[in-house]
Design an enzyme around this catalytic site. Structure first.
Site, PDB file in Angstrom:
ATOM      1  N   GLU A   1       0.802  -1.221   0.000  1.00 25.20           N
ATOM      2  CA  GLU A   1       0.000   0.000   0.000  1.00 25.20           C
ATOM      3  C   GLU A   1       0.839   1.276   0.000  1.00 25.20           C
ATOM      4  OE1 GLU A   1      -2.576  -0.595   3.349  1.00 25.20           O
ATOM      5  OE2 GLU A   1      -4.094  -1.611   2.146  1.00 25.20           O
TER       6      GLU A   1
ATOM      7  N   GLU B   1       7.330 -21.609   8.113  1.00 22.21           N
ATOM      8  CA  GLU B   1       7.796 -20.696   9.157  1.00 22.21           C
ATOM      9  C   GLU B   1       8.835 -21.324  10.074  1.00 22.21           C
ATOM     10  OE1 GLU B   1       5.037 -20.685  12.971  1.00 22.21           O
ATOM     11  OE2 GLU B   1       3.873 -20.195  11.192  1.00 22.21           O
TER      12      GLU B   1
END
Length: 281
Positions: A90, A121
């Site tokens: 963004e 992860e």
């Protein structure tokens, strides 16, 4: 008997993994569920408020590095990783910065944004490999995102970044975590147990999103990407943003809509359009 590392791992997860303050969720009415979730969500901004001094330190060093040409990298897994990718994605349309000034990396690669990649992860080495693709250097900042504060992908990435003299920060939702121990500028937002036990996409995710909003907005203001309270460097990538640009030019210059539209069409950039008027006046 548990070794110390496993025992510490369990202790650090107590807050985010603790049982919810609510039980028998399936017996609640829809209204009760919604009201109780909302009651828990109300506590998040207060938890963020407590760590503003930590966010301030991270924002100041990040702005300093980025003013000198450095970049901001987020590394995370699951919800935390997705929030980092979201915030990074963004920044270009909002502030007009190149897409590679703020970069979000998620364990398992971009495919993990939409679909979980099993055990991604848990790889201590992968984050550093992912960062090296971008020629990471000591000009940059690496911020680890992990609600639990125990994610190996994040721990390993921060550890290697530290070894290479790179500024490190983190946003976690447990105090005294392994991730925070690796970060030079830790932000520890302790929001307590989730409404749905262990579901850190809820309050913890909200807290991380708030902190990331604060971090990049503050940094971009420090970089001069905002004038007054306007996004003068935003990308004009759709009709809504184009018309917003026209309104900003009108507000900043006092010109009418027709003139502001002509200026925007001529310069293709809100800031340049405003500056052209200021220079000529």
């Amino acid at each position: 008997m548990l070794d110390n590392s496993k025992r510490n791992h369990i202790e650090m997860e107590i807050v985010t993994e603790r049982d919810s303050n609510y039980n028998d969720l399936e017996k609640m009415s829809v209204r009760e569920i919604l009201e109780n979730i909302n009651n828990e969500d109300k506590t998040v901004p207060l938890a963020v408020e407590k760590v503003i001094p930590q966010i301030e330190q991270l924002a100041e060093i990040t702005a300093e590095k980025m003013k000198a040409g450095g970049r901001l990298f987020y590394i995370g897994a699951g919800t935390s990783g997705r929030l980092g990718v979201l915030d990074a994605s963004e920044c270009p349309p909002t502030f007009g910065v190149p897409f590679d000034r703020v970069v979000g990396l998620i364990a398992g690669g971009d495919g993990a944004i939409r679909k979980a990649v099993e055990f991604a992860e848990d790889d201590m080495e992968q984050a550093w490999k992912d960062l090296q693709v971008y020629n990471i250097s000591d000009q940059d900042v690496v911020v680890g995102l992990a609600a639990s504060g125990t994610t190996p992908y994040v721990i390993g990435g921060l550890r290697m970044a530290n070894k290479h003299g790179i500024v490190t920060g983190c946003v976690v939702c447990n105090a005294g975590s392994l991730v925070a121990a690796e970060a030079k500028y830790p932000v520890e937002v302790v929001v307590g147990p989730e409404f749905l036990s262990g579901s850190t996409r809820m309050k913890s995710g909200t807290a991380q999103k708030l902190v990331l909003n604060m971090l990049t907005t503050t940094v971009m203001i420090q970089l001069g990407k905002v004038k007054g309270n306007k996004m003068v460097d935003m990308q004009l990538s759709n009709h809504k943003l184009y018309h917003r640009g026209v309104r900003i030019i009108m507000a900043e210059t006092g010109k009418d809509e027709q003139t502001a539209t002509a200026l925007l069409d001529k310069y293709g950039n809100v800031r340049k359009a405003i500056e052209s008027v200021m220079i000529s006046s």
